[in-house]
Design a protein around this motif. Sequence first.
Motif, PDB file in Angstrom:
ATOM      1  N   SER A  29     -14.293 -14.085 -11.574  1.00  0.00           N
ATOM      2  CA  SER A  29     -14.012 -14.468 -10.548  1.00  0.00           C
ATOM      3  C   SER A  29     -13.988 -12.968 -10.219  1.00  0.00           C
ATOM      4  CB  SER A  29     -12.425 -15.582 -10.366  1.00  0.00           C
ATOM      5  OG  SER A  29     -11.515 -15.270 -11.099  1.00  0.00           O
ATOM      6  N   PHE A  30     -13.886 -12.915  -8.883  1.00  0.00           N
ATOM      7  CA  PHE A  30     -13.421 -12.161  -8.469  1.00  0.00           C
ATOM      8  C   PHE A  30     -12.238 -11.887  -7.956  1.00  0.00           C
ATOM      9  CE2 PHE A  30     -12.796  -9.692  -4.238  1.00  0.00           C
ATOM     10  CZ  PHE A  30     -13.192  -8.674  -3.852  1.00  0.00           C
ATOM     11  N   THR A  31     -11.771 -10.594  -8.235  1.00  0.00           N
ATOM     12  CA  THR A  31     -10.402 -10.678  -8.050  1.00  0.00           C
ATOM     13  C   THR A  31     -10.034  -9.489  -6.999  1.00  0.00           C
ATOM     14  OG1 THR A  31     -10.204 -10.720 -10.060  1.00  0.00           O
ATOM     15  CG2 THR A  31      -8.427  -9.352  -9.839  1.00  0.00           C
ATOM     16  N   ASP A  32      -8.596  -9.224  -6.408  1.00  0.00           N
ATOM     17  CA  ASP A  32      -7.960  -8.463  -5.226  1.00  0.00           C
ATOM     18  C   ASP A  32      -7.567  -7.201  -5.914  1.00  0.00           C
ATOM     19  OD1 ASP A  32      -6.282  -6.851  -3.436  1.00  0.00           O
ATOM     20  OD2 ASP A  32      -6.597  -9.295  -2.034  1.00  0.00           O
ATOM     21  N   ILE A  33      -7.942  -6.369  -6.136  1.00  0.00           N
ATOM     22  CA  ILE A  33      -7.468  -5.238  -7.390  1.00  0.00           C
ATOM     23  C   ILE A  33      -6.655  -4.643  -6.611  1.00  0.00           C
ATOM     24  CG2 ILE A  33      -9.767  -4.782  -7.957  1.00  0.00           C
ATOM     25  CD1 ILE A  33      -9.669  -1.981  -6.336  1.00  0.00           C
ATOM     26  N   VAL A  34      -6.181  -4.575  -4.891  1.00  0.00           N
ATOM     27  CA  VAL A  34      -5.221  -4.174  -4.672  1.00  0.00           C
ATOM     28  C   VAL A  34      -4.141  -5.350  -4.773  1.00  0.00           C
ATOM     29  CG1 VAL A  34      -4.061  -3.924  -2.222  1.00  0.00           C
ATOM     30  CG2 VAL A  34      -6.179  -2.335  -2.837  1.00  0.00           C
ATOM     31  N   ALA A  35      -4.270  -6.624  -4.422  1.00  0.00           N
ATOM     32  CA  ALA A  35      -3.011  -7.368  -5.499  1.00  0.00           C
ATOM     33  C   ALA A  35      -2.823  -7.815  -6.151  1.00  0.00           C
ATOM     34  CB  ALA A  35      -3.250  -8.616  -4.451  1.00  0.00           C
ATOM     35  N   PRO A  95       0.755  -1.347   0.070  1.00  0.00           N
ATOM     36  CA  PRO A  95       0.193  -0.092  -0.194  1.00  0.00           C
ATOM     37  C   PRO A  95       0.477   1.437  -0.253  1.00  0.00           C
ATOM     38  CG  PRO A  95      -0.221  -1.386   1.884  1.00  0.00           C
ATOM     39  CD  PRO A  95       0.262  -2.268   1.091  1.00  0.00           C
ATOM     40  N   ALA A  96       1.899   1.113   0.919  1.00  0.00           N
ATOM     41  CA  ALA A  96       2.917   2.456   0.471  1.00  0.00           C
ATOM     42  C   ALA A  96       3.302   2.992  -0.381  1.00  0.00           C
ATOM     43  CB  ALA A  96       4.014   2.234   2.201  1.00  0.00           C
ATOM     44  N   LEU A  97       4.386   2.064  -1.863  1.00  0.00           N
ATOM     45  CA  LEU A  97       4.161   2.253  -3.088  1.00  0.00           C
ATOM     46  C   LEU A  97       3.115   2.654  -3.881  1.00  0.00           C
ATOM     47  CD1 LEU A  97       6.921  -0.717  -3.268  1.00  0.00           C
ATOM     48  CD2 LEU A  97       7.799   1.957  -2.332  1.00  0.00           C
TER      49      LEU A  97
END
Length: 297
Positions: free
Chosen positions: A132-138, A73-75
């Motif tokens: 499928s559901f995607t973790d947009i952050v990861a 999250p920082a980068l």
Amino acid sequence: MKREDLADLSAFLTVAEEQNFTRAAARLGASQSALSHTIRRLEARLGVRLLTRTTRSVAPTEAGERLLATLRPALDSIGAELASLSELRDKPAGTIRITTSEHAATTVLWPAIQRLLPEYPDIHVELSIDSSFTDIVAERFDAGVRLGEALAKDMIAARIGPDLRMAIVGSPEYLTDHSKPTTPQDLASHRCINLRMLSGGGLYAWELEKDGRELRVRVDGQLAFNNVNMIVRAAEAGFGLGFVMEDHVIDQLSDGRLVRVLEDWCPAFAGYHLYYPSRRQPSAAFSVLVDALRYRG
């Protein structure tokens, strides 16, 4: 923090994402030996091992996972701030990555993008089609698209499409040979065409509702697909009843190739929403796209 610390942390993140030193080195434009030296130097400075190395792959240790949880999250925030500098330019610019279903891409995203891009030649859009559901952050997407407004608390949702409805349909020939169902329970005596879910791999239970009563009906038949267009084709060919988005079969219902049943059990529901992290500082390009997609009906 020293400048070299930030570079080393960025190198560690790239190796962790690629899970391979060779691919990470290629992505960073560095040699594999130089990258290995960078990671060893970072581990020595921190006094902990960050990566477990085998002959086939690389994986974060427990300490590495903890660092990644803070580092990503920082980068990402730094990257978003840098992207927001494009607002100082005459025209919005940059690449926007969105994960979406094929239906949303076809019916909502593409019509808006098709109108937008000629006006903004410096904006680039990448759509990743995935049901499928995607973790947009990861997965490092700028945004995702899903139905309704049920989102994680750290997400912002913008409505981008109208209400939608499902439809249960069959061919006239099929319904001549099989009496029309008048209740959901009647579906048990019908051949139905199943949808295989890409996320989880199970068969989709038909979600019906009437007067506040909600039902999830498991159906049976000879056919199952993980593609809605094939369900429509099979229904047209008389292989049973299909359960699809209403707009998939507008033409077939209009010209009589398909007939609708149990329409009173298929109420409208909230349509597509674009969602993205609340901590994200939107770039000018992203703001322009969100405004173009925003539903104003």
